[in-house]
Structures are given as structure tokens and as C-alpha cells.
Design a protein around this motif. Sequence first.
Motif, short mmCIF file in Angstrom:
data_model
loop_
_atom_site.label_atom_id
_atom_site.label_comp_id
_atom_site.label_asym_id
_atom_site.label_seq_id
_atom_site.Cartn_x
_atom_site.Cartn_y
_atom_site.Cartn_z
N GLU A 18 -0.15 1.67 4.22
CA GLU A 18 1.19 1.85 4.79
C GLU A 18 1.92 2.99 4.09
N ILE A 19 2.48 3.93 4.87
CA ILE A 19 3.32 4.98 4.30
C ILE A 19 4.65 5.04 5.05
N PHE A 20 5.67 5.47 4.35
CA PHE A 20 7.00 5.66 4.93
C PHE A 20 7.36 7.13 4.76
N VAL A 21 7.61 7.82 5.87
CA VAL A 21 7.87 9.25 5.85
C VAL A 21 9.33 9.50 6.21
N SER A 22 9.98 10.38 5.45
CA SER A 22 11.37 10.72 5.74
C SER A 22 11.64 12.18 5.40
N GLY A 23 12.72 12.69 5.92
CA GLY A 23 13.15 14.06 5.67
C GLY A 23 14.45 14.28 6.41
N ASN A 24 15.11 15.40 6.16
CA ASN A 24 16.40 15.62 6.83
C ASN A 24 16.38 16.79 7.81
N GLN A 25 15.17 17.39 8.02
CA GLN A 25 15.07 18.46 8.99
C GLN A 25 13.75 18.35 9.75
N SER A 26 13.78 18.84 10.99
CA SER A 26 12.57 18.85 11.81
C SER A 26 11.84 20.19 11.63
N ARG A 27 10.59 20.24 12.10
CA ARG A 27 9.85 21.50 12.00
C ARG A 27 10.49 22.57 12.88
N ALA A 28 11.16 22.17 13.96
CA ALA A 28 11.86 23.15 14.80
C ALA A 28 13.01 23.79 14.03
N HIS A 40 4.19 3.48 -6.38
CA HIS A 40 4.97 2.40 -6.97
C HIS A 40 4.28 1.74 -8.15
N PRO A 41 4.97 0.84 -8.85
CA PRO A 41 4.35 0.09 -9.97
C PRO A 41 3.24 -0.85 -9.50
N TYR A 42 2.63 -1.51 -10.45
CA TYR A 42 1.44 -2.33 -10.24
C TYR A 42 1.68 -3.45 -9.24
N GLY A 43 0.85 -3.49 -8.19
CA GLY A 43 1.03 -4.42 -7.09
C GLY A 43 1.02 -5.89 -7.46
N PRO A 44 0.02 -6.38 -8.23
CA PRO A 44 -0.03 -7.81 -8.54
C PRO A 44 1.19 -8.32 -9.31
N LEU A 45 1.97 -7.42 -9.91
CA LEU A 45 3.20 -7.82 -10.60
C LEU A 45 4.44 -7.58 -9.74
N GLY A 46 4.21 -7.38 -8.44
CA GLY A 46 5.32 -7.25 -7.51
C GLY A 46 5.64 -5.83 -7.10
N GLY A 47 4.86 -4.85 -7.54
CA GLY A 47 5.15 -3.46 -7.20
C GLY A 47 4.85 -3.12 -5.75
N ILE A 69 7.04 11.14 1.25
CA ILE A 69 6.12 10.09 1.67
C ILE A 69 6.07 9.03 0.57
N CYS A 70 6.54 7.85 0.88
CA CYS A 70 6.39 6.69 -0.02
C CYS A 70 5.18 5.90 0.47
N MET A 71 4.35 5.46 -0.45
CA MET A 71 3.13 4.77 -0.04
C MET A 71 3.02 3.41 -0.72
N ASN A 72 2.34 2.52 -0.04
CA ASN A 72 1.93 1.25 -0.63
C ASN A 72 0.43 1.30 -0.89
N PHE A 73 0.04 1.07 -2.15
CA PHE A 73 -1.37 0.97 -2.46
C PHE A 73 -1.99 -0.23 -1.74
N ARG A 74 -3.29 -0.26 -1.69
CA ARG A 74 -4.02 -1.38 -1.06
C ARG A 74 -3.54 -2.72 -1.63
N CYS A 76 -0.67 -4.07 -1.10
CA CYS A 76 0.78 -4.10 -1.33
C CYS A 76 1.52 -3.83 -0.03
N GLY A 77 2.65 -4.50 0.16
CA GLY A 77 3.39 -4.33 1.40
C GLY A 77 2.52 -4.70 2.59
N LYS A 78 2.47 -3.79 3.57
CA LYS A 78 1.65 -4.03 4.75
C LYS A 78 0.30 -3.32 4.68
N SER A 79 -0.01 -2.69 3.55
CA SER A 79 -1.34 -2.12 3.37
C SER A 79 -2.38 -3.23 3.28
#
Length: 225
Positions: A18-28, A40-47, A69-74, A76-79
Motif C-alpha cells: 500500500e502506498i499513499f501519493v500526494s502533491g500540490n501540483q499536477s504534471r500539466a 515508517h517504524p517497525y510494523g510488529p510494534l505498531g508502525g 509517497i508514503c508506504m506501508n511495508f509488508r 502493515c496497514g493494508k499491505s
Amino acid sequence: MPSCTLFVESRQDKTPLEIFVSGNQSRAEQQQAPGIIIAHPYGPLGGNMNNNVVIALEQYFRSKGYVIICMNFRGCGKSKGRTSWTAMAEREDYMSVVNYALDDSTLQEYPSINRLILCASIPGYSFGAMIANTIDCANVPCAYLLISIPLGVMWALATTKASYFKKPPHDKTLCIYGDKDQFTRSSRFRDWCHDAVCIPDADHFWMGFESLLLEQLEQWIHTLQ
């Protein structure tokens, strides 16, 4: 520019990440922009990416015009998948997200990334910093933001591969820590990275110290430009 949640397959074993992508401008509006990948921090401890430091970094770099791009390691989250014993699978996860971010055929709504910060929460925070510091990025100029890298407990997070993750810091690295870190002594940080920045009274979790962390980033970002 709207944000979006996507899934990227790990090159390790095709585990959906799972990744979350954000930005404040488009390519156009802007053809190219700097990018940052935040882990993020270590998944088994809640990261996971729903973390005070990750959120603070995402908001800060979005205000600076970055593609984030914020990511969740395997595991974690919905990964999918589960946390490994050696952190090598997570390293492949992170590299998969780097490759995805730099592939000009993906994320076409966002500016093409022309330079990259690896922050593990690459930037990297804790476990994520440990992973980000091992990534060599040859396609675009790279810098490394390592927040509270867990030098004191790598033996537990990476077991038989711990020595692999103790590589010296790259050039263009900001290593930052709090002198009340619960897992690593200040002397370990200083020995590993002589230019490490210490924030008095901050601990490993940075609750209430996010603004001081961002002040240090502001100074560092100017050196990269």
C-alpha cells in the motif's frame, strides 16, 4: 492536486504494498519536481504510515512542492504479507516503490520526479531509516533523511542480516535523533554519523517535538537546492 492510495507489487515476491501519493501540483502545471519516499517504524510494534512523524513529514514536503509517497511495508496497514525476520524483504519492498516512483509511465497525474529523498519514515524513520540507508539510487540525484535510525536494536530487527544494515551513512545525509531515544544511546548516533543532529529532550517517538524536527529539515533542504 488530489491524493490517492495505490498498490505496488514488491519485486521480492509480488506482495501488494500500500502506498499513499500526494502533491500540490499536477504534471500539466509542473513537468518535474523533487520527490520523497517516506517509510515508517517497525510494523510488529505498531508502525505504519498513520504515524505522527510520517504525517508531519508528508504535510511539510507537500508544502514544499514535492511529490510524496508514503508506504506501508509488508504486513502493515493494508499491505499484504508479513514482516520478515531479516528486513531484506522490506528492503526489496522499498526498492520496488523507488522504481515505481521513478518510472515515468506511472503517476502521470503528478510531476516527473527529478531528484529524490529516501526517508525511511526513508525520509526514513526508525526501522524505515535503517532500510533507506542501504538503498543506492543511480537514476536521479538522491539524498537521505534518517530519523532515529535504530542502531541499538538492529540485532533484533534484522537478526542474521544486522551487519548489512550498519553501513556508514551516504553523502547528503541528515541523521537526526533525540537525546532521550529509548533504543539507541547518543554516543552510538555520534559514532556512526559524526554530523548527526541531536534534538534535546526528544525521544524515539517525537511526540510534541515534530515542529523542532521540521525546523532542522528546513535548514537541510536549502543545502540540497
